[in-house]
Design an enzyme around this catalytic site. Structure first.
Site, mmCIF file in Angstrom:
data_model
loop_
_atom_site.group_PDB
_atom_site.id
_atom_site.type_symbol
_atom_site.label_atom_id
_atom_site.label_comp_id
_atom_site.label_asym_id
_atom_site.label_seq_id
_atom_site.Cartn_x
_atom_site.Cartn_y
_atom_site.Cartn_z
ATOM 1 N N GLY A 13 53.638 81.705 31.830
ATOM 2 C CA GLY A 13 53.582 80.413 32.046
ATOM 3 C C GLY A 13 53.712 79.862 30.329
ATOM 4 N N VAL A 61 55.405 85.339 37.757
ATOM 5 C CA VAL A 61 54.278 86.247 38.253
ATOM 6 C C VAL A 61 53.347 85.712 39.791
ATOM 7 C CG1 VAL A 61 53.243 85.562 35.789
ATOM 8 C CG2 VAL A 61 53.234 84.300 37.669
ATOM 9 N N ASN A 87 48.182 81.699 31.802
ATOM 10 C CA ASN A 87 48.378 80.899 32.124
ATOM 11 C C ASN A 87 48.975 79.393 33.725
ATOM 12 O OD1 ASN A 87 48.338 77.881 30.361
ATOM 13 N ND2 ASN A 87 50.908 78.759 30.678
ATOM 14 N N SER A 139 41.367 74.212 35.097
ATOM 15 C CA SER A 139 41.364 72.760 35.301
ATOM 16 C C SER A 139 40.076 72.077 35.222
ATOM 17 C CB SER A 139 43.090 72.414 36.641
ATOM 18 O OG SER A 139 42.731 70.799 36.538
ATOM 19 N N TYR A 154 45.830 72.526 44.677
ATOM 20 C CA TYR A 154 45.410 73.034 43.114
ATOM 21 C C TYR A 154 44.191 72.932 42.625
ATOM 22 C CZ TYR A 154 46.504 71.726 38.036
ATOM 23 O OH TYR A 154 46.521 72.060 36.635
ATOM 24 N N ALA A 157 42.523 76.107 44.027
ATOM 25 C CA ALA A 157 43.239 76.985 43.720
ATOM 26 C C ALA A 157 42.725 77.566 42.066
ATOM 27 C CB ALA A 157 44.797 77.082 42.937
#
Length: 247
Positions: A13, A61, A87, A139, A154, A157
């Protein structure tokens, strides 16, 4: 300090945002970097800016055969791989009751399963060398259950990415490989630039330091974890969030 000369790194990324800043910082400290991204134009532009120590690899990816072949090709050309920075990510803000199975799988595949794919391709070469640095960009949403932007898919994950990295740290330590996670809070990227002034203000008021991070500040944490100075640090989660989490 933080000398990465002659180190070989892959950053996923890497076409823009945090990934671009990480690649630039690794190169600034002496590394050679393969920048993996599915956006051919963005990664080509980044490589043009970063110079001869950078090379672009256009790859999705989340496609196991594609990313495995790409990483194995990079290792074959270089003869080794020292640093892998995971990333690549996508954001999902869908509330749980609006979250479709398709969105769930899309977010989990890119933000979590892809880390399994890249590490599966990269780790054997590191084991052979007796050295490696695995660094995951997760994160604070994975620790706080979302909040400012990311929601259910999100957050799940990113929490999984933290857990996977800890498991890798435990299993791979005997081979001289460390695995650590960097957990940014909100970062000044094009995504946040699209926020309304009201949302930006509300988000910034939650952060004790009163601002969002610059991508270079996240990259600085990655450089440290990639360096020999961090040789005795593994299984850690380093928050770069202005005091948002404080755990």
């Amino acid at each position: 300090m933080f000398d990465l000369h002659h180190r070989m790194a892959i950053v996923t990324g890497a076409g823009r945002g945090i990934g671009r800043a990480v690649a630039a910082a690794l190169i600034e400290h002496g590394a050679y970097v393969a920048l993996l991204d599915r956006d051919a134009a963005a990664v080509a532009e980044t490589v043009a800016q970063l110079g001869p120590r950078a090379q672009s690899v256009v790859v999705d990816v989340a496609a196991v055969h594609e990313v495995t072949a790409a990483i194995e090709d990079v290792i074959t050309r270089w003869g080794r791989l020292d640093i892998l920075v995971n990333n690549a990510a996508v954001l999902s803000t869908a509330p749980f009751l609006d979250l479709t199975p398709e969105e769930w799988h899309r977010v989990l595949n890119i933000n979590l399963t892809a880390i399994y794919y890249t590490c599966r391709a990269a780790v054997p070469a590191m084991i052979t060398a007796g050295y490696g640095r695995l660094i995951t960009i997760a994160s604070v949403a994975g620790k706080r259950g979302g909040g400012i932007l990311g929601s259910a898919a999100y957050s799940a994950a990113k929490a999984g990415a933290i857990g996977l990295t800890k498991a890798l740290a435990r299993e791979l330590a005997p081979f001289g490989i460390t695995a650590n996670t960097v957990c940014p809070g909100p970062v000044e990227t094009p995504l946040l630039a699209a926020m309304t002034p009201e949302l930006r203000d509300r988000a910034q008021r939650l952060i004790p330091l009163g601002r969002f991070a610059a991508p270079s500040e996240v990259a600085a944490a990655v450089v440290f974890l990639a360096s020999t100075e961090a040789a005795f640090i593994t299984g850690e989660t380093l928050d770069v969030d202005g005091g948002l989490t404080m755990d």
